[in-house]
Enzyme design. Sequence first.
Site, PDB file in Angstrom:
ATOM      1  N   ARG A 118       6.392  -8.273   1.809  1.00 37.87           N
ATOM      2  CA  ARG A 118       7.273  -7.801   2.880  1.00 37.87           C
ATOM      3  C   ARG A 118       7.951  -8.968   3.583  1.00 37.87           C
ATOM      4  O   ARG A 118       9.153  -8.925   3.887  1.00 37.87           O
ATOM      5  CB  ARG A 118       6.491  -6.961   3.884  1.00 37.87           C
ATOM      6  CG  ARG A 118       7.337  -6.500   5.077  1.00 37.87           C
ATOM      7  CD  ARG A 118       6.525  -5.632   6.024  1.00 37.87           C
ATOM      8  NE  ARG A 118       6.192  -4.366   5.374  1.00 37.87           N
ATOM      9  CZ  ARG A 118       5.120  -3.647   5.668  1.00 37.87           C
ATOM     10  NH1 ARG A 118       4.257  -4.091   6.577  1.00 37.87           N
ATOM     11  NH2 ARG A 118       4.888  -2.513   5.065  1.00 37.87           N
TER      12      ARG A 118
ATOM     13  N   LYS B 135       0.826  -1.204   0.000  1.00 34.67           N
ATOM     14  CA  LYS B 135       0.000   0.000   0.000  1.00 34.67           C
ATOM     15  C   LYS B 135       0.866   1.262   0.000  1.00 34.67           C
ATOM     16  O   LYS B 135       0.604   2.203  -0.750  1.00 34.67           O
ATOM     17  CB  LYS B 135      -0.956  -0.028   1.206  1.00 34.67           C
ATOM     18  CG  LYS B 135      -1.980  -1.154   1.158  1.00 34.67           C
ATOM     19  CD  LYS B 135      -3.005  -1.048   2.266  1.00 34.67           C
ATOM     20  CE  LYS B 135      -2.404  -1.304   3.630  1.00 34.67           C
ATOM     21  NZ  LYS B 135      -1.912  -2.705   3.783  1.00 34.67           N
ATOM     22  N   THR B 136       1.895   1.277   0.841  1.00 35.78           N
ATOM     23  CA  THR B 136       2.789   2.435   0.870  1.00 35.78           C
ATOM     24  C   THR B 136       3.519   2.585  -0.462  1.00 35.78           C
ATOM     25  O   THR B 136       3.696   3.705  -0.970  1.00 35.78           O
ATOM     26  CB  THR B 136       3.805   2.296   2.020  1.00 35.78           C
ATOM     27  OG1 THR B 136       3.102   2.173   3.265  1.00 35.78           O
ATOM     28  CG2 THR B 136       4.720   3.513   2.078  1.00 35.78           C
TER      29      THR B 136
ATOM     30  N   ASP C 285      -1.356   6.758   6.336  1.00 30.81           N
ATOM     31  CA  ASP C 285      -1.381   5.335   6.679  1.00 30.81           C
ATOM     32  C   ASP C 285      -2.301   5.112   7.882  1.00 30.81           C
ATOM     33  O   ASP C 285      -2.438   5.994   8.732  1.00 30.81           O
ATOM     34  CB  ASP C 285       0.035   4.871   7.000  1.00 30.81           C
ATOM     35  CG  ASP C 285       0.175   3.354   6.956  1.00 30.81           C
ATOM     36  OD1 ASP C 285      -0.733   2.686   6.425  1.00 30.81           O
ATOM     37  OD2 ASP C 285       1.206   2.845   7.439  1.00 30.81           O
TER      38      ASP C 285
ATOM     39  N   THR D 119      -5.782  -1.179   7.080  1.00 23.42           N
ATOM     40  CA  THR D 119      -5.842  -2.633   7.216  1.00 23.42           C
ATOM     41  C   THR D 119      -7.201  -3.070   7.748  1.00 23.42           C
ATOM     42  O   THR D 119      -7.475  -4.266   7.818  1.00 23.42           O
ATOM     43  CB  THR D 119      -4.746  -3.126   8.185  1.00 23.42           C
ATOM     44  OG1 THR D 119      -4.881  -2.434   9.439  1.00 23.42           O
ATOM     45  CG2 THR D 119      -3.363  -2.852   7.609  1.00 23.42           C
TER      46      THR D 119
END
Length: 341
Positions: free
Chosen positions: A221, A68-69, A113, A162
């Site tokens: 990640r 997402k980032t 975020d 999230t």
Amino acid sequence: MADEEGMLAAEADELDRAAEAALRPRRLHEFIGQPVVRDQLSLVLDAAVARSRPPDHVLLAGPPGLGKTTLAMIVASEVEGALRITSGPAVQHAGDLAAILSSVQEHDVLFIDEIHRLARPAEEMLYLAMEDFRVDVVVGKGPGATAIPLSLPPFTVVGATTRSGLLPAPLRDRFGFTAHMDFYSTDELEQVLTRSARLLEVDLHTDAAAQIASRSRGTPRIANRLLRRVQDWAQVRGTGVLDLAAAMAALEVFEVDRRGLDRLDRAVLEALCRRFGGGPTGLTTLAVAIGEEPETVETVAEPFLVREGFIARTPRGRVATAAAFDHLDLPAPNAPGMLWD
């Protein structure tokens, strides 16, 4: 984080963020996976560039660690605007948000975020900024306070969450495009690992990439984190080559098994299956049995164990499935209320 929440926790710590920065794609065509989201976002960005206007506000929803980032950074890069980053927990007052918005320039991208954790006063200010490109700055206190309207240049908010269910409907409705991000397939993670290995200038064998990808919980990640640990093992105890033997040895050292379970995951299954006969067992009881906080068990271990079909949440507590007993090489008890595959 790894010591407290498990090697395969999807949330990023400071070391992860520093390592990820060097591996992030800069343009949308470099981004691997999420084909539906990538295609939709490409259309939104191309249309905005063609009209010489900032794109609509974008909401990115999905589990942690899926990019997402990275996508927020790509949006800023594609529209050639500056990226300004903050988070919901960091914006606790309307004044905090006003300070950020007052420095925004045309075509900039404001990335928030965990946007569902914005404080209510800041959230209400963001409504006006997103819809009318204006904020009201309050000067003074009490009866003499005055609201001064401040016009903002057109910009784009990219929100990441999230837990999209916690977003208030008025905030959700102000996003022109919402993307729901899914877990990656093993093939997609192999592509991620191959690209990362190339950027890290390490020799990653195909079978090693496949082994790492299969244990990465569908999360880039985690795949990149495991790649760095395999690289560590290869450089310190191996030949420097990331082959299958190096991958298997490193994953064994860091206690990541063939299904992607780490120490915390197995501790939960061991307690549930061996001590409590498969359950049902309450969350607090289960956490005490393994010496962890209930929040750690619920937010770090449970989502993956439930998704993989090892445990289930029931009104009476957590229950192990036959798959959990099979994974631990234990005979499943034939008891009423047990869940079977």
